[in-house]
Design a protein around this motif. Structure first.
Motif, PDB file in Angstrom:
ATOM      1  N   GLN B   3       0.810  -1.216   0.000  1.00 29.64           N
ATOM      2  CA  GLN B   3       0.000   0.000   0.000  1.00 29.64           C
ATOM      3  C   GLN B   3       0.845   1.268   0.000  1.00 29.64           C
ATOM      4  N   THR B  26      -1.471   3.639  -2.335  1.00 28.30           N
ATOM      5  CA  THR B  26      -2.623   3.175  -3.104  1.00 28.30           C
ATOM      6  C   THR B  26      -3.951   3.372  -2.356  1.00 28.30           C
ATOM      7  N   LYS B  71      -1.785  10.580  -5.345  1.00 28.91           N
ATOM      8  CA  LYS B  71      -1.411   9.649  -4.271  1.00 28.91           C
ATOM      9  C   LYS B  71       0.119   9.540  -4.183  1.00 28.91           C
TER      10      LYS B  71
END
Lengths: 113, 113
Positions: B3, B26, B71
């Motif tokens: 992640q 993510t 992100k």
């Protein structure tokens, strides 16, 4: 004020042996964590605790056990050591959850052969 | 499922120049990010953090930028010094999960005199 203290610094185990990695903090933090770091990898969470008597699994708990009988201590137990547990183990603590910075110990380097 | 990702394992810069370390994530639920610095044979130490309500946070020579739409976050060190040579980890706390952090793989920064 020593912060987070881990013992031992280094250890070599034979396959199938057991050992306990010690972690103690003197900051009266409620939250404590065990991470492992493999070469080229980030830190992976093994177990964590939000207070005495409360523990929960992290991402990679298999082969490990923890207990939290006091606020200060959070030992990590390895049963039946395997070569895959060769790693550097870091204990950490924080006063609260929610992203408050973790205070880390200096690690225990474990080799299983 | 990684992640938090740091795709550059290493970075080398000249003393006095800017160092830029990158981190991608993510999980759009992450709302707080931290950077840690780690010297050999020591535990990680907290460096700087940023909340998702900001796009920049500065502390002396260290600035973290956050681009939520992409992100992506980055850590800028200006000017870089040889003592900055270390491994840098970005990390994020999953929402409402006991204060634990998910770490990237780390980027090893080398600042050459």
């Amino acid at each position: 004020n020593a912060g987070v203290t881990q013992t031992p610094k280094f250890r070599i185990l034979k396959i199938g042996q057991s050992m306990t990695l010690q972690c103690a903090q003197d900051m009266n933090h409620n939250y404590m964590y065990w991470y492992r770091q493999d070469p080229g990898m980030g830190l992976k969470l093994i177990y964590y605790s939000v207070g005495a008597g409360i523990t929960d699994k992290g991402e990679v708990p298999n082969g490990y056990n923890v207990s939290r009988s006091t606020t200060e201590d959070f030992p990590l137990r390895l049963e039946l050591a395997a070569p895959s547990q060769t790693s550097v183990y870091f204990c950490a603590s924080s006063p609260t959850g929610g992203g408050s910075p973790l205070h880390f110990g200096n690690g225990t380097r474990l080799t299983v052969t | 499922d990684q992640q938090v990702k740091q795709n550059s394992p290493s970075l080398s810069v000249q003393e006095g120049r800017i160092s830029i370390l990158n981190c991608d994530y993510t999980n759009s639920m992450f709302d707080y990010f931290l950077w840690y610095k780690k010297y050999p044979a020591e535990g990680p130490t907290f460096l700087i953090s940023i909340s998702s309500i900001k796009d920049k946070n500065e502390d002396g020579r260290f600035t973290v930028f956050l681009n939520k739409s992409a992100k992506h976050l980055s850590l800028h060190i200006v000017p870089s010094q040889p003592g900055d040579s270390a491994v840098y980890f970005c990390a994020a706390p999953p929402y409402n999960q006991g204060g634990k952090l998910i770490f990237g793989q780390g980027t090893e920064l080398s600042v050459k005199p």
